[in-house]
Design a protein around this motif. Structure first.
Motif, PDB file in Angstrom:
ATOM      1  N   ARG A 213      16.661  -7.085 -23.724  1.00 36.62           N
ATOM      2  CA  ARG A 213      15.209  -7.024 -23.849  1.00 36.62           C
ATOM      3  C   ARG A 213      14.619  -8.391 -23.529  1.00 36.62           C
ATOM      4  O   ARG A 213      14.557  -9.273 -24.384  1.00 36.62           O
ATOM      5  N   PRO A 214      14.163  -8.560 -22.286  1.00 38.80           N
ATOM      6  CA  PRO A 214      13.585  -9.853 -21.901  1.00 38.80           C
ATOM      7  C   PRO A 214      12.238 -10.084 -22.558  1.00 38.80           C
ATOM      8  O   PRO A 214      11.628  -9.153 -23.088  1.00 38.80           O
ATOM      9  N   ASP A 215      11.774 -11.335 -22.522  1.00 36.95           N
ATOM     10  CA  ASP A 215      10.436 -11.599 -23.053  1.00 36.95           C
ATOM     11  C   ASP A 215       9.403 -10.993 -22.100  1.00 36.95           C
ATOM     12  O   ASP A 215       9.744 -10.464 -21.041  1.00 36.95           O
ATOM     13  N   ASN A 216       8.160 -11.101 -22.477  1.00 40.02           N
ATOM     14  CA  ASN A 216       7.115 -10.424 -21.710  1.00 40.02           C
ATOM     15  C   ASN A 216       6.280 -11.410 -20.909  1.00 40.02           C
ATOM     16  O   ASN A 216       5.094 -11.196 -20.683  1.00 40.02           O
ATOM     17  N   GLU A 217       6.914 -12.495 -20.430  1.00 39.81           N
ATOM     18  CA  GLU A 217       6.173 -13.518 -19.701  1.00 39.81           C
ATOM     19  C   GLU A 217       5.804 -13.081 -18.288  1.00 39.81           C
ATOM     20  O   GLU A 217       5.048 -13.761 -17.600  1.00 39.81           O
ATOM     21  N   LEU A 218       6.344 -11.949 -17.844  1.00 40.50           N
ATOM     22  CA  LEU A 218       6.019 -11.470 -16.505  1.00 40.50           C
ATOM     23  C   LEU A 218       4.623 -10.860 -16.443  1.00 40.50           C
ATOM     24  O   LEU A 218       4.115 -10.574 -15.366  1.00 40.50           O
ATOM     25  N   GLY A 219       4.016 -10.648 -17.603  1.00 45.28           N
ATOM     26  CA  GLY A 219       2.682 -10.067 -17.629  1.00 45.28           C
ATOM     27  C   GLY A 219       2.672  -8.578 -17.380  1.00 45.28           C
ATOM     28  O   GLY A 219       1.643  -7.997 -17.056  1.00 45.28           O
ATOM     29  N   GLN A 220       3.828  -7.932 -17.495  1.00 48.84           N
ATOM     30  CA  GLN A 220       3.923  -6.500 -17.283  1.00 48.84           C
ATOM     31  C   GLN A 220       3.829  -5.763 -18.610  1.00 48.84           C
ATOM     32  O   GLN A 220       3.784  -6.369 -19.677  1.00 48.84           O
ATOM     33  N   ALA A 221       3.799  -4.452 -18.523  1.00 49.68           N
ATOM     34  CA  ALA A 221       3.767  -3.644 -19.744  1.00 49.68           C
ATOM     35  C   ALA A 221       4.998  -3.935 -20.587  1.00 49.68           C
ATOM     36  O   ALA A 221       6.076  -4.209 -20.067  1.00 49.68           O
ATOM     37  N   ASP A 222       4.819  -3.886 -21.872  1.00 44.00           N
ATOM     38  CA  ASP A 222       5.913  -4.178 -22.796  1.00 44.00           C
ATOM     39  C   ASP A 222       6.987  -3.104 -22.689  1.00 44.00           C
ATOM     40  O   ASP A 222       6.764  -1.940 -23.007  1.00 44.00           O
ATOM     41  N   LEU A 223       8.176  -3.499 -22.222  1.00 46.06           N
ATOM     42  CA  LEU A 223       9.268  -2.553 -22.049  1.00 46.06           C
ATOM     43  C   LEU A 223       9.837  -2.084 -23.386  1.00 46.06           C
ATOM     44  O   LEU A 223      10.617  -1.135 -23.431  1.00 46.06           O
ATOM     45  N   ASN A 224       9.458  -2.742 -24.463  1.00 49.68           N
ATOM     46  CA  ASN A 224       9.975  -2.375 -25.773  1.00 49.68           C
ATOM     47  C   ASN A 224       9.075  -1.378 -26.506  1.00 49.68           C
ATOM     48  O   ASN A 224       9.376  -0.977 -27.626  1.00 49.68           O
ATOM     49  N   THR A 225       7.967  -0.992 -25.874  1.00 51.36           N
ATOM     50  CA  THR A 225       7.049  -0.055 -26.500  1.00 51.36           C
ATOM     51  C   THR A 225       7.729   1.300 -26.720  1.00 51.36           C
ATOM     52  O   THR A 225       8.500   1.760 -25.887  1.00 51.36           O
ATOM     53  N   ALA A 226       7.429   1.928 -27.837  1.00 51.34           N
ATOM     54  CA  ALA A 226       8.026   3.226 -28.139  1.00 51.34           C
ATOM     55  C   ALA A 226       7.654   4.251 -27.072  1.00 51.34           C
ATOM     56  O   ALA A 226       6.542   4.251 -26.546  1.00 51.34           O
ATOM     57  N   ILE A 227       8.590   5.121 -26.780  1.00 49.15           N
ATOM     58  CA  ILE A 227       8.398   6.177 -25.790  1.00 49.15           C
ATOM     59  C   ILE A 227       8.005   7.457 -26.513  1.00 49.15           C
ATOM     60  O   ILE A 227       8.594   7.803 -27.543  1.00 49.15           O
ATOM     61  N   GLN A 228       7.007   8.163 -25.990  1.00 46.73           N
ATOM     62  CA  GLN A 228       6.532   9.390 -26.629  1.00 46.73           C
ATOM     63  C   GLN A 228       6.892  10.596 -25.774  1.00 46.73           C
ATOM     64  O   GLN A 228       6.594  10.627 -24.579  1.00 46.73           O
ATOM     65  N   GLU A 229       7.519  11.580 -26.409  1.00 47.03           N
ATOM     66  CA  GLU A 229       7.883  12.809 -25.724  1.00 47.03           C
ATOM     67  C   GLU A 229       7.777  13.986 -26.690  1.00 47.03           C
ATOM     68  O   GLU A 229       7.772  13.813 -27.913  1.00 47.03           O
ATOM     69  N   SER A 230       7.703  15.183 -26.140  1.00 48.15           N
ATOM     70  CA  SER A 230       7.593  16.394 -26.955  1.00 48.15           C
ATOM     71  C   SER A 230       8.879  16.635 -27.736  1.00 48.15           C
ATOM     72  O   SER A 230       9.979  16.342 -27.258  1.00 48.15           O
ATOM     73  N   SER A 231       8.721  17.200 -28.927  1.00 48.93           N
ATOM     74  CA  SER A 231       9.840  17.422 -29.831  1.00 48.93           C
ATOM     75  C   SER A 231      10.171  18.909 -29.931  1.00 48.93           C
ATOM     76  O   SER A 231       9.299  19.726 -30.253  1.00 48.93           O
ATOM     77  N   GLU A 232      11.413  19.250 -29.675  1.00 50.99           N
ATOM     78  CA  GLU A 232      11.869  20.632 -29.827  1.00 50.99           C
ATOM     79  C   GLU A 232      11.624  21.124 -31.250  1.00 50.99           C
ATOM     80  O   GLU A 232      11.177  22.256 -31.470  1.00 50.99           O
ATOM     81  N   GLU A 233      11.899  20.278 -32.232  1.00 51.24           N
ATOM     82  CA  GLU A 233      11.738  20.670 -33.634  1.00 51.24           C
ATOM     83  C   GLU A 233      10.282  20.961 -33.978  1.00 51.24           C
ATOM     84  O   GLU A 233       9.986  21.947 -34.657  1.00 51.24           O
ATOM     85  N   LEU A 234       9.359  20.117 -33.503  1.00 48.94           N
ATOM     86  CA  LEU A 234       7.946  20.344 -33.810  1.00 48.94           C
ATOM     87  C   LEU A 234       7.431  21.615 -33.138  1.00 48.94           C
ATOM     88  O   LEU A 234       6.617  22.342 -33.724  1.00 48.94           O
ATOM     89  N   VAL A 235       7.889  21.874 -31.931  1.00 51.69           N
ATOM     90  CA  VAL A 235       7.493  23.119 -31.254  1.00 51.69           C
ATOM     91  C   VAL A 235       7.969  24.328 -32.057  1.00 51.69           C
ATOM     92  O   VAL A 235       7.221  25.278 -32.298  1.00 51.69           O
ATOM     93  N   ARG A 236       9.200  24.268 -32.507  1.00 51.37           N
ATOM     94  CA  ARG A 236       9.762  25.373 -33.280  1.00 51.37           C
ATOM     95  C   ARG A 236       8.983  25.576 -34.585  1.00 51.37           C
ATOM     96  O   ARG A 236       8.716  26.703 -35.001  1.00 51.37           O
ATOM     97  N   LYS A 237       8.595  24.478 -35.231  1.00 49.58           N
ATOM     98  CA  LYS A 237       7.842  24.572 -36.482  1.00 49.58           C
ATOM     99  C   LYS A 237       6.464  25.192 -36.252  1.00 49.58           C
ATOM    100  O   LYS A 237       5.977  25.972 -37.084  1.00 49.58           O
ATOM    101  N   MET A 238       5.830  24.867 -35.124  1.00 48.87           N
ATOM    102  CA  MET A 238       4.525  25.458 -34.841  1.00 48.87           C
ATOM    103  C   MET A 238       4.644  26.953 -34.604  1.00 48.87           C
ATOM    104  O   MET A 238       3.798  27.745 -35.040  1.00 48.87           O
ATOM    105  N   ARG A 239       5.699  27.365 -33.914  1.00 46.40           N
ATOM    106  CA  ARG A 239       5.942  28.800 -33.742  1.00 46.40           C
ATOM    107  C   ARG A 239       6.109  29.486 -35.104  1.00 46.40           C
ATOM    108  O   ARG A 239       5.559  30.566 -35.339  1.00 46.40           O
TER     109      ARG A 239
END
Length: 244
Positions: A213-239
């Motif tokens: 995990r390099p530092d963020n001196e390149l001025g780019q988006a933070d590569l350490n930011t959490a990734i968000q994706e759909s959850s199989e479990e949450l879909v099942r719970k909504m059903r």
């Protein structure tokens, strides 16, 4: 009740998780933080190959408002054609005029290009100047459904408005309720509005698996930011909350 649970998927992984959890349809998009923009040709193509449930890509060339230039409209037409040629089941679109009315001329052109795919009018509807009149316009255009939060930021804050829209629709179009729909409120929304179609990201966050995990001196988006994706479990719970 014949409920439909559409999951807004921002990646192949999200789409596969949604299908595994029991989603009945995928709205495929990119740039979820922008409210969703058109996904890449490669993503659409691979989703069609890997999924057995309907795939509806969003046709939106950029974030921001829903007033488009002639060039942006040409992009939208080409994206609709690409989705049709890839065998998509539907597309999700919407265009407004500067005064907040629905751009019937351009929407009609896109809908004609889309057939025989289904068409969902997206949350541009929530930005139109009159929801009641806007719904009649969308019905006249021939859309199969409209995605809405009742003109509020979150659907749960517009239950009475959504109920009125469902009653106004009277079987002529599906009211697809979205924005903030989750395991804790989906049953309430179904009971109080009478709607049978719901839209959710069902998202969870997870940390990057990168070891270096390099530092963020390149001025780019933070590569350490959490990734968000759909959850199989949450879909099942909504059903389960909907009882289907």
């Amino acid at each position: 009740m014949d409920f439909q649970l559409e999951i807004c998927a921002n990646s192949i992984q999200s789409a596969l998780a949604a299908q595994a959890g029991g989603a009945t349809r995928i709205e495929l998009c990119d740039n979820m933080t922008e409210g969703g923009t058109t996904p890449s040709y490669g993503m659409i193509s691979l989703c069609k190959k890997l999924l057995q449930i309907p795939v509806f890509p969003i046709i939106r060339p950029r974030g921001g408002d829903f007033l488009y230039t002639d060039e942006e409209f040409e992009v939208m037409k080409q994206d609709v054609i690409a989705c049709r040629n890839l065998g998509c089941d539907g597309v999700v679109l919407g265009i407004l005029n500067a005064d907040g009315s629905i751009d019937t001329e351009r929407c009609a052109q896109l809908i004609a290009l889309a057939r025989p795919m289904q068409v969902t009018f997206h949350r541009a509807f929530d930005r139109c100047n009159d929801l009641e009149k806007g719904l009649e316009v969308i019905i006249a255009l021939g859309c199969e459904r409209v995605l809405t939060s009742g003109g509020k930021r979150y659907a749960v804050d517009a239950i009475l408005i959504l109920k009125q829209l469902v009653q106004q629709a009277t079987g002529r179009i599906h009211i697809l309720i979205g924005s903030g729909v989750n395991t804790e409120n989906i049953a309430l929304l179904a009971k109080e509005t009478g709607a049978t179609e719901f839209h959710s990201t069902a998202k969870i966050s997870w940390a990057s698996k990168m070891i270096y995990r390099p530092d963020n001196e390149l001025g780019q988006a933070d590569l350490n930011t959490a990734i968000q994706e759909s959850s199989e479990e949450l879909v099942r719970k909504m059903r389960q909350e909907l009882g289907f």
